[in-house]
Design a protein around this motif. Structure first.
Motif, PDB file in Angstrom:
ATOM      1  N   ILE A   1      58.840  74.945  -1.437  1.00 47.21           N
ATOM      2  CA  ILE A   1      58.450  75.063  -0.545  1.00 47.21           C
ATOM      3  C   ILE A   1      59.521  75.573   1.708  1.00 47.21           C
ATOM      4  O   ILE A   1      59.514  76.689   2.051  1.00 47.21           O
ATOM      5  CB  ILE A   1      57.339  74.102   0.477  1.00 47.21           C
ATOM      6  N   GLY A   2      60.117  74.074   1.663  1.00 42.81           N
ATOM      7  CA  GLY A   2      61.460  74.401   2.388  1.00 42.81           C
ATOM      8  C   GLY A   2      62.575  75.443   1.725  1.00 42.81           C
ATOM      9  O   GLY A   2      63.668  75.682   3.148  1.00 42.81           O
TER      10      GLY A   2
ATOM     11  N   ARG B   1      63.243  78.792   8.451  1.00 44.18           N
ATOM     12  CA  ARG B   1      62.870  79.336   9.867  1.00 44.18           C
ATOM     13  C   ARG B   1      63.949  79.535  10.727  1.00 44.18           C
ATOM     14  O   ARG B   1      64.638  80.412  11.049  1.00 44.18           O
ATOM     15  CB  ARG B   1      61.652  78.392  10.706  1.00 44.18           C
ATOM     16  N   LEU B   2      64.509  78.799  11.410  1.00 44.88           N
ATOM     17  CA  LEU B   2      65.583  78.713  12.046  1.00 44.88           C
ATOM     18  C   LEU B   2      67.223  78.996  10.988  1.00 44.88           C
ATOM     19  O   LEU B   2      67.869  79.330  11.089  1.00 44.88           O
ATOM     20  CB  LEU B   2      66.061  77.301  12.809  1.00 44.88           C
ATOM     21  N   HIS B   3      67.416  77.276  11.168  1.00 45.70           N
ATOM     22  CA  HIS B   3      69.180  77.158  10.602  1.00 45.70           C
ATOM     23  C   HIS B   3      69.061  77.643   8.771  1.00 45.70           C
ATOM     24  O   HIS B   3      68.489  77.148   7.611  1.00 45.70           O
ATOM     25  CB  HIS B   3      68.936  76.221  10.985  1.00 45.70           C
TER      26      HIS B   3
ATOM     27  N   LEU C   1      71.897  75.624   7.267  1.00 40.73           N
ATOM     28  CA  LEU C   1      72.014  74.350   7.037  1.00 40.73           C
ATOM     29  C   LEU C   1      70.241  73.398   5.743  1.00 40.73           C
ATOM     30  O   LEU C   1      70.539  72.758   5.952  1.00 40.73           O
ATOM     31  CB  LEU C   1      72.598  73.954   7.879  1.00 40.73           C
ATOM     32  N   SER C   2      69.508  73.736   7.545  1.00 42.21           N
ATOM     33  CA  SER C   2      68.418  72.968   7.053  1.00 42.21           C
ATOM     34  C   SER C   2      67.383  73.628   5.654  1.00 42.21           C
ATOM     35  O   SER C   2      66.891  72.756   4.339  1.00 42.21           O
ATOM     36  CB  SER C   2      67.517  72.679   7.799  1.00 42.21           C
TER      37      SER C   2
ATOM     38  N   LEU D   1      70.538  74.084   3.476  1.00 39.84           N
ATOM     39  CA  LEU D   1      70.546  73.797   2.426  1.00 39.84           C
ATOM     40  C   LEU D   1      70.925  72.792   1.604  1.00 39.84           C
ATOM     41  O   LEU D   1      69.940  71.385   0.513  1.00 39.84           O
ATOM     42  CB  LEU D   1      71.881  73.351   2.230  1.00 39.84           C
TER      43      LEU D   1
ATOM     44  N   CYS E   1      67.093  70.964   2.140  1.00 38.98           N
ATOM     45  CA  CYS E   1      66.119  71.183   1.592  1.00 38.98           C
ATOM     46  C   CYS E   1      66.271  71.104  -0.229  1.00 38.98           C
ATOM     47  O   CYS E   1      65.472  71.055  -1.177  1.00 38.98           O
ATOM     48  CB  CYS E   1      65.088  72.502   2.100  1.00 38.98           C
TER      49      CYS E   1
ATOM     50  N   ASP F   1      74.844  79.790  13.097  1.00 37.76           N
ATOM     51  CA  ASP F   1      74.243  79.368  12.011  1.00 37.76           C
ATOM     52  C   ASP F   1      71.805  79.857  11.601  1.00 37.76           C
ATOM     53  O   ASP F   1      71.992  79.680  10.859  1.00 37.76           O
ATOM     54  CB  ASP F   1      74.053  78.105  12.164  1.00 37.76           C
ATOM     55  N   LEU F   2      72.254  80.189  12.684  1.00 43.46           N
ATOM     56  CA  LEU F   2      70.729  81.296  12.369  1.00 43.46           C
ATOM     57  C   LEU F   2      70.522  82.114  11.323  1.00 43.46           C
ATOM     58  O   LEU F   2      71.039  83.168  12.007  1.00 43.46           O
ATOM     59  CB  LEU F   2      70.261  81.228  14.001  1.00 43.46           C
TER      60      LEU F   2
END
Lengths: 162, 98
Positions: B17-18, B23-25, B27-28, B30, B32, B88-89
């Motif tokens: 799901i991640g 939503r934002l970055h 990097l998050s 990657l 997940c 990064d956004l």
């Protein structure tokens, strides 16, 4: 009972990765979940796999993540939402504890006869599975060259010219 | 189903799901993806230890190797994207949008 506490801490790390707004808290959650995943593997008897996970994951991949996020991520990320993360963690832990009620058999945890299973299955990788070792090493070499070429792009100078 | 299987399943599901809803970055996303691969490693290792099938412990070590390859390739892509877009956004990486 302590084993189930470590499993819930693993779940906490994963909700931190999934739900946090800032990627730095997500990296912290990944470290926490890999650490407690190592604890879970150790209590099942797979001590060598826990060592591998700790060394390669925490000592290799997360260091690379930290360096590349220092290179390219936002400098001032958004304020974190730790309250909502803890709420999601509590919801998930109640879901896990009260719906799935079977505990593990006590013969699988802290079994003194099983700690050589992972070593004896890894030794096949060097003997009959030598081709897998070769392919893995070649894949790592290819990915090294790919990472260099992709991140340098078309410039011949150093990476960051501020 | 016991509690360990439920926790590892929820790790896998949170990772999927991640990656899908991000939503934002970048990097998050990657991170997940890395959570997904760690959950696969833990799943295969614990399942093969509990059910006494020792062949798949070998496979899980190779899985860890290839997840390291994938992480480094994804990070190189992120560094290259952040150099060209200066951020990064995910909302700002919209040059291909109509």
């Amino acid at each position: 009972m302590v084993f189930y506490l470590f499993m819930l801490l693993l779940l906490l790390g994963s909700t931190l990765v999934f739900y946090s707004l800032s990627p730095y808290y997500a990296a912290l959650g990944l470290m926490i979940s890999s650490l407690f995943g190592c604890v879970v593997l150790t209590s099942l008897g797979l001590t060598f796999l826990a060592l591998l996970l700790l060394l390669i994951y925490m000592g290799g991949m997360l260091v690379v993540f930290v360096y590349s996020s220092a290179l390219s991520a936002d400098r001032y990320p958004m304020v974190s939402n730790l309250g909502e993360v803890v709420l999601l963690f509590l919801l998930l832990s109640f879901w896990v504890l009260f719906i799935f009620e079977d505990f593990l058999e006590s013969s699988t945890l802290f079994n003194l006869l099983s700690p050589l299973n992972d070593l004896s299955s890894l030794s096949v990788l060097y003997d009959y599975g030598g081709a897998y070792l070769l392919v893995g090493g070649l894949a790592l070499l290819v990915v090294l060259i790919v990472a260099l070429v992709v991140s340098y792009g078309s410039s011949l100078l150093a990476l960051r010219s501020l | 189903m016991n509690i360990l299987s439920a926790v590892l399943f929820s790790l896998f599901f949170l990772g999927i799901i991640g990656v899908v809803i991000n939503r934002l970055h970048l990097l998050s996303l990657l991170l997940c993806l890395e959570l997904l691969l760690v959950s696969l490693f833990l799943n295969i290792s614990t399942w093969s230890q509990i059910h006494d099938e020792l062949v798949y412990l070998n496979f899980s070590i190779l899985l860890l190797t290839f997840s390291a390859c994938e992480a480094s390739a994804g990070l190189a892509l992120m560094v290259s994207l952040s150099r060209s877009h200066n951020t990064d956004l995910l909302a700002n990486i919209n040059l291909l949008q109509t």
